[in-house]
Design a protein around this motif. Structure first.
Motif, PDB file in Angstrom:
ATOM      1  N   VAL A 680      55.215  13.369 -13.678  1.00 11.14           N
ATOM      2  CA  VAL A 680      54.406  14.317 -14.454  1.00 11.14           C
ATOM      3  C   VAL A 680      53.776  13.620 -15.657  1.00 11.14           C
ATOM      4  CG1 VAL A 680      54.444  16.506 -15.707  1.00 11.14           C
ATOM      5  CG2 VAL A 680      55.836  16.232 -13.659  1.00 11.14           C
ATOM      6  N   LEU A 681      54.489  12.651 -16.250  1.00  8.12           N
ATOM      7  CA  LEU A 681      53.909  11.887 -17.357  1.00  8.12           C
ATOM      8  C   LEU A 681      52.656  11.135 -16.909  1.00  8.12           C
ATOM      9  CD1 LEU A 681      57.013  10.404 -19.220  1.00  8.12           C
ATOM     10  CD2 LEU A 681      55.343  12.016 -20.146  1.00  8.12           C
ATOM     11  N   LYS A 682      52.672  10.600 -15.696  1.00  9.60           N
ATOM     12  CA  LYS A 682      51.492   9.887 -15.192  1.00  9.60           C
ATOM     13  C   LYS A 682      50.295  10.824 -15.083  1.00  9.60           C
ATOM     14  CE  LYS A 682      54.011   6.333 -12.623  1.00  9.60           C
ATOM     15  NZ  LYS A 682      54.308   5.754 -11.276  1.00  9.60           N
ATOM     16  N   LEU A 683      50.538  12.105 -14.741  1.00  5.37           N
ATOM     17  CA  LEU A 683      49.446  13.071 -14.706  1.00  5.37           C
ATOM     18  C   LEU A 683      48.821  13.232 -16.087  1.00  5.37           C
ATOM     19  CD1 LEU A 683      51.019  15.878 -12.453  1.00  5.37           C
ATOM     20  CD2 LEU A 683      49.377  14.097 -11.786  1.00  5.37           C
ATOM     21  N   GLY A 684      49.658  13.137 -17.126  1.00  4.88           N
ATOM     22  CA  GLY A 684      49.143  13.240 -18.487  1.00  4.88           C
ATOM     23  C   GLY A 684      48.218  12.096 -18.845  1.00  4.88           C
ATOM     24  N   ILE A 685      48.515  10.889 -18.313  1.00  2.00           N
ATOM     25  CA  ILE A 685      47.625   9.747 -18.533  1.00  2.00           C
ATOM     26  C   ILE A 685      46.280  10.021 -17.881  1.00  2.00           C
ATOM     27  CG2 ILE A 685      47.287   7.285 -18.098  1.00  2.00           C
ATOM     28  CD1 ILE A 685      50.300   6.943 -18.142  1.00  2.00           C
ATOM     29  N   GLY A 686      46.321  10.597 -16.650  1.00  2.02           N
ATOM     30  CA  GLY A 686      45.076  10.923 -15.959  1.00  2.02           C
ATOM     31  C   GLY A 686      44.243  11.956 -16.697  1.00  2.02           C
ATOM     32  N   GLU A 687      44.910  12.791 -17.492  1.00  2.00           N
ATOM     33  CA  GLU A 687      44.195  13.799 -18.286  1.00  2.00           C
ATOM     34  C   GLU A 687      43.635  13.235 -19.589  1.00  2.00           C
ATOM     35  OE1 GLU A 687      43.587  17.087 -17.705  1.00  2.00           O
ATOM     36  OE2 GLU A 687      44.424  16.975 -15.690  1.00  2.00           O
ATOM     37  N   GLY A 688      43.868  11.957 -19.841  1.00  2.00           N
ATOM     38  CA  GLY A 688      43.337  11.333 -21.049  1.00  2.00           C
ATOM     39  C   GLY A 688      44.309  11.266 -22.198  1.00  2.00           C
ATOM     40  N   GLY A 689      45.571  11.696 -21.990  1.00  2.00           N
ATOM     41  CA  GLY A 689      46.569  11.631 -23.041  1.00  2.00           C
ATOM     42  C   GLY A 689      46.471  12.774 -24.024  1.00  2.00           C
ATOM     43  N   GLY A 704      51.363  18.284  -7.614  1.00  2.00           N
ATOM     44  CA  GLY A 704      50.059  18.893  -7.857  1.00  2.00           C
ATOM     45  C   GLY A 704      50.139  20.245  -8.525  1.00  2.00           C
ATOM     46  N   GLY A 705      51.334  20.841  -8.553  1.00  2.00           N
ATOM     47  CA  GLY A 705      51.497  22.135  -9.199  1.00  2.00           C
ATOM     48  C   GLY A 705      51.642  22.056 -10.704  1.00  2.00           C
ATOM     49  N   TYR A 706      51.544  20.870 -11.294  1.00  2.00           N
ATOM     50  CA  TYR A 706      51.626  20.701 -12.745  1.00  2.00           C
ATOM     51  C   TYR A 706      50.227  20.620 -13.335  1.00  2.00           C
ATOM     52  CZ  TYR A 706      56.625  19.819 -12.427  1.00  2.00           C
ATOM     53  OH  TYR A 706      57.974  19.947 -12.205  1.00  2.00           O
ATOM     54  N   SER A 707      50.049  21.222 -14.513  1.00  2.00           N
ATOM     55  CA  SER A 707      48.743  21.186 -15.184  1.00  2.00           C
ATOM     56  C   SER A 707      48.957  21.284 -16.681  1.00  2.00           C
ATOM     57  CB  SER A 707      47.861  22.339 -14.675  1.00  2.00           C
ATOM     58  OG  SER A 707      48.488  23.580 -14.961  1.00  2.00           O
ATOM     59  N   ARG A 708      47.860  21.265 -17.443  1.00  2.00           N
ATOM     60  CA  ARG A 708      47.945  21.368 -18.908  1.00  2.00           C
ATOM     61  C   ARG A 708      48.649  22.659 -19.308  1.00  2.00           C
ATOM     62  NH1 ARG A 708      44.267  18.526 -22.326  1.00  2.00           N
ATOM     63  NH2 ARG A 708      43.055  16.960 -21.198  1.00  2.00           N
ATOM     64  N   TRP A 709      49.514  22.548 -20.276  1.00  2.00           N
ATOM     65  CA  TRP A 709      50.237  23.745 -20.708  1.00  2.00           C
ATOM     66  C   TRP A 709      49.305  24.744 -21.383  1.00  2.00           C
ATOM     67  CZ3 TRP A 709      51.194  25.698 -25.695  1.00  2.00           C
ATOM     68  CH2 TRP A 709      52.032  26.823 -25.718  1.00  2.00           C
ATOM     69  N   SER A 710      48.315  24.304 -22.099  1.00  2.00           N
ATOM     70  CA  SER A 710      47.393  25.211 -22.788  1.00  2.00           C
ATOM     71  C   SER A 710      46.700  26.120 -21.795  1.00  2.00           C
ATOM     72  CB  SER A 710      46.360  24.425 -23.583  1.00  2.00           C
ATOM     73  OG  SER A 710      45.652  23.539 -22.719  1.00  2.00           O
ATOM     74  N   GLN A 711      46.362  25.586 -20.594  1.00  2.00           N
ATOM     75  CA  GLN A 711      45.743  26.391 -19.556  1.00  2.00           C
ATOM     76  C   GLN A 711      46.709  27.451 -19.061  1.00  2.00           C
ATOM     77  OE1 GLN A 711      44.501  23.578 -16.606  1.00  2.00           O
ATOM     78  NE2 GLN A 711      42.872  22.713 -17.903  1.00  2.00           N
ATOM     79  N   LEU A 712      47.997  27.077 -18.916  1.00  2.00           N
ATOM     80  CA  LEU A 712      49.002  28.041 -18.502  1.00  2.00           C
ATOM     81  C   LEU A 712      49.096  29.184 -19.498  1.00  2.00           C
ATOM     82  CD1 LEU A 712      51.923  25.696 -17.384  1.00  2.00           C
ATOM     83  CD2 LEU A 712      50.399  26.988 -15.891  1.00  2.00           C
ATOM     84  N   GLU A 713      49.083  28.819 -20.787  1.00  2.00           N
ATOM     85  CA  GLU A 713      49.226  29.820 -21.843  1.00  2.00           C
ATOM     86  C   GLU A 713      48.060  30.798 -21.819  1.00  2.00           C
ATOM     87  OE1 GLU A 713      50.653  29.626 -26.435  1.00  2.00           O
ATOM     88  OE2 GLU A 713      48.947  28.370 -25.868  1.00  2.00           O
ATOM     89  N   GLU A 714      46.866  30.256 -21.620  1.00  2.00           N
ATOM     90  CA  GLU A 714      45.690  31.113 -21.585  1.00  2.00           C
ATOM     91  C   GLU A 714      45.740  32.077 -20.396  1.00  2.00           C
ATOM     92  OE1 GLU A 714      42.715  27.803 -23.597  1.00  2.00           O
ATOM     93  OE2 GLU A 714      42.421  28.499 -21.542  1.00  2.00           O
ATOM     94  N   SER A 715      46.181  31.541 -19.212  1.00  2.00           N
ATOM     95  CA  SER A 715      46.241  32.397 -18.026  1.00  2.00           C
ATOM     96  C   SER A 715      47.287  33.490 -18.195  1.00  2.00           C
ATOM     97  CB  SER A 715      46.552  31.555 -16.782  1.00  2.00           C
ATOM     98  OG  SER A 715      47.839  30.989 -16.890  1.00  2.00           O
TER      99      SER A 715
END
Length: 718
Positions: A680-689, A704-715
């Protein structure tokens, strides 16, 4: 001040008249010597009781005859070897010169052996005396064996270093190739007609240095230089050559051995400067054949590891460094009257007794010197504030050879003349410093103007590599034995910089305990919920992984050492943030995994709450941070380009129980949880840190079911 008195004794024994008196007594002892205590007393002038007294004080070490073991003493008749009679002659001279018996060190025999002048009639007399046989060496007492090995320490070191450096100079023209040097000690290769490897056996006794393709250098003495497959090699005289064609008449004994030309990518060419430097470095090995035999020939060879702490041993005189200082003077050559062109040399090291200080403030202390030096080891100092005119200080600070072919009148201060005399030229060569601070300085003086040519300075650069190798080797050996007590008490801790934090071993064990004791953990959580009545509390354990952004870029900018200090500072900041960001600090545990990666275990925290905490960590870490590179408060480096990407995973008690059933062991479950955090940390690198990544329940299962937490909060808000 024991070593100071030792140096006074050395100065006294260097006097030619004193040496003549001692050698006369030694000659008389050797001409008509028996080994009984009575005869030893007659030859030396000491009474038998005095000899026994010297023995009780460990000044003498007589042997006991085997045939008299049944005497009343039950120890056998005392017998004095020739070395002990020599020692008595030295002790007698010192006592008559008003040195107290308590002033005379127990290794006075070694001091005399080191001082005994080379080439003098007395040296020839001693070398003509019968040598100790190898069988006798094996029977020597331990202390005598130690003294014998110490006398060979320098020559074993110098010979190996001289051959190694000579081979490496040649390898500059043939990188990656096997290269050999053969030094015939008994004959001239030209006279015996050595032209090919088939002729090598005619050389007889030879010293061999061999550089193999791995970079390993071998030193050996052989009476039959030869190869099993002679046609695999070719042999050339050491000389100026172009494409292996000699451009000068062979006048030097040394031979170069190479693989056949068809097995190499190029042919050897050697410039004059390289050839002359190699010849000067190897010359002492031809001049000291007997030492080569004793160091590398058949028989008993004791291993000795020199590891002196030069910054703490005060007046200690190191055999290798002292020998190298003498060798420098020797390499400068002599005049027809035997006087050396170079007067003396000293090796200066920074005084570390006051701790680490800036380069410009470091005092240099004499740690070794040649025989005619007026300076005293451990006492003579060059202080920057008082010695601005010292070329040694300036060479140390500048990283350049400083050479004065004509010393100006302005530099010849009264104090300077009183110590060094009316010298006409000098040179100071930094030791080390190619990749950082210099280690030391070699300082050499001469009574003649323009005494250090370009070829001389090239030679000195080679010799200081010998000195550098000795100093760094001592340092490495000392560091490998440093703080052994901590090693025994805390064997798992190697790098103490991160002592404040739990480590990866602790993390894996704690997770295994969580999984193995799932039921007890659930009961504990229920009890805490009942007591604290915290709303939203569940049987969930969450994990937060923290990895810093752009670490490779920062390491290239600031260096690895600074980044390690930065990682520690980040860990301390996370520790400070744990208490105010959690309702109960004991529920959160921090682990330093490796490099810039940290993990946290949060018991009783749901995914949403853990993500909120992770977001707060991210915001607080994205600020400038001060890195203290030294103890002084004003030495902090402020780094502003700091941010982190974080990963959050959460598991219910039920899920952990399922994992345990699926993977069959708590260790497997612990490894799976750790690997998931890494992914999951590697996904964070792909997101630009500078992001928090967490599980999105609306996405498909898997990474693939992991994403930015801010997006989760908004949803969730929608």
């Amino acid at each position: 001040m024991e070593d100071y008195t030792r140096q006074r004794i050395q100065l006294h024994l260097r006097n030619e008249e004193v040496q003549a008196r001692i050698l006369e007594n030694i000659h008389r002892s050797r001409a008509d010597a028996t080994v009984t205590i009575g005869r030893a007393a007659q030859l030396s002038g000491f009474s038998e009781s005095k000899l026994r007294d010297l023995e009780s004080q460990h000044m003498l070490n007589p042997m006991r005859s085997k045939e008299n073991k049944g005497t009343r003493e039950g120890k056998g008749q005392r017998q004095y070897p020739l070395e002990e009679l020599d020692k008595l002659a030295v002790i007698q001279e010192l006592l008559e010169s008003r040195f107290a018996l308590s002033d005379i060190p127990k290794d006075i025999g070694e001091i005399w052996d080191e001082i005994l002048p080379e080439g003098r009639q007395g040296r020839q007399l001693l070398e003509s005396a019968p040598a100790i046989s190898e069988d006798q060496v094996g029977m020597l007492s331990i202390d005598r064996r130690l003294a014998r090995e110490k006398s060979l320490l320098f020559w074993r070191y110098y010979a190996a270093q001289a051959l190694r450096m000579s081979l490496m100079l040649i390898s500059e023209f043939l990188p990656g190739c096997a290269i050999g040097l053969i030094l015939p000690l008994a004959c001239d290769p030209v006279e015996v007609g050595v032209r090919t490897t088939e002729d090598l056996s005619r050389l007889g006794e030879s010293l061999v240095g061999w550089l193999d393709t791995s970079g390993t250098v071998h030193t050996l003495l052989t009476h039959n230089p030869s190869f099993q497959y002679e046609t695999d090699y070719c042999v050339y005289p050491l000389g100026i050559m172009r494409q292996e064609r000699l451009l000068e008449k062979p006048t030097y004994h040394t031979l170069i051995v190479l693989d056949r030309p068809d097995k190499r990518s190029r042919r050897l060419s050697l410039d004059e400067a390289y050839v002359q430097t190699i010849r000067r470095v190897l010359a002492p090995l031809y001049e000291e054949v007997e030492f080569m035999r004793r160091c590398f020939g058949p028989g008993w060879h004791d291993h000795r590891e020199a590891a002196a702490d030069l910054g703490k041993v005060g007046y200690y005189q190191d055999s290798i460094l002292e020998g190298l200082a003498d060798m420098v003077v020797r390499m400068g050559g002599t005049f027809a009257n035997g006087r050396h062109l170079w007067k003396f040399s000293v090796i200066l090291l920074p005084d570390n007794s006051v701790g680490k200080v800036p380069l410009q403030e470091r005092t240099l202390v004499v740690r070794a010197h040649s025989k005619e030096s007026p300076y005293i080891v451990g006492e003579s100092r060059f202080i920057p504030q008082k010695s601005r005119t010292s070329v040694g200080i300036r060479a140390y600070q500048s990283g350049r050879i400083l050479y004065r072919p004509h010393i100006s009148l302005r530099e010849r201060t009264r104090a300077f003349i009183d110590v060094e005399g009316e010298i006409q030229s000098n040179v100071a060569v930094p030791i080390g410093g190619e990749h950082g601070d210099p280690l030391a300085v070699l300082y050499v003086v001469s009574d003649n103007v323009e005494a250090f040519s370009l070829a001389d300075r090239q030679l000195l650069r080679i010799v200081v590599r010998f000195i550098e190798n000795a100093i760094t080797t001592y340092d490495v050996r000392l560091r490998t034995t440093d703080d052994l007590k901590s090693l025994m008490h805390t064997p798992d801790v190697v790098d103490t910089l991160f002592n404040e934090f739990r480590c990866e071993n602790d993390f894996m064990r704690d997770v295994e305990a969580l999984v193995s004791d799932a039921h007890a953990w659930e009961e504990d959580i229920k009890e805490e919920e009942f007591v604290n009545e915290e709303p939203g509390r569940s049987d969930v354990v969450s994990f937060i992984a923290i990895d810093m952004d752009n670490q490779i870029k920062l390491a290239r900018k600031y260096g690895d050492h600074t980044i390690r200090l930065l990682d520690r500072a980040i860990g301390l900041r996370i520790q400070e943030l744990i208490a105010p960001l959690t309702t109960r600090a004991s529920q959160c545990y921090l682990y330093h995994m490796y490099a810039d990666r940290f993990y946290l275990i949060l018991r009783g925290y749901s995914r949403e709450k853990a993500c909120a905490k992770a977001e707060q960590f991210k915001v607080n870490l994205a600020r400038s941070i001060a890195v203290h590179q030294h103890v002084a408060a004003d030495s902090a480096l402020v780094i502003s380009e700091v941010s982190a990407h974080l990963a959050v995973t959460s598991y219910s008690h039920t899920k952990l129980s399922e994992f345990l059933q699926e993977y069959s062991s708590a260790a497997e479950v612990s490894a799976m949880i750790s690997q998931t955090l890494d992914a999951v940390l590697k996904l964070g690198i792909g997101e630009g840190g500078n992001v928090v990544m967490a599980w999105n329940p609306d996405a498909e299962n898997g990474i693939g079911g992991y994403s930015r937490w801010s997006q989760l909060e908004e949803s969730e808000t929608k």
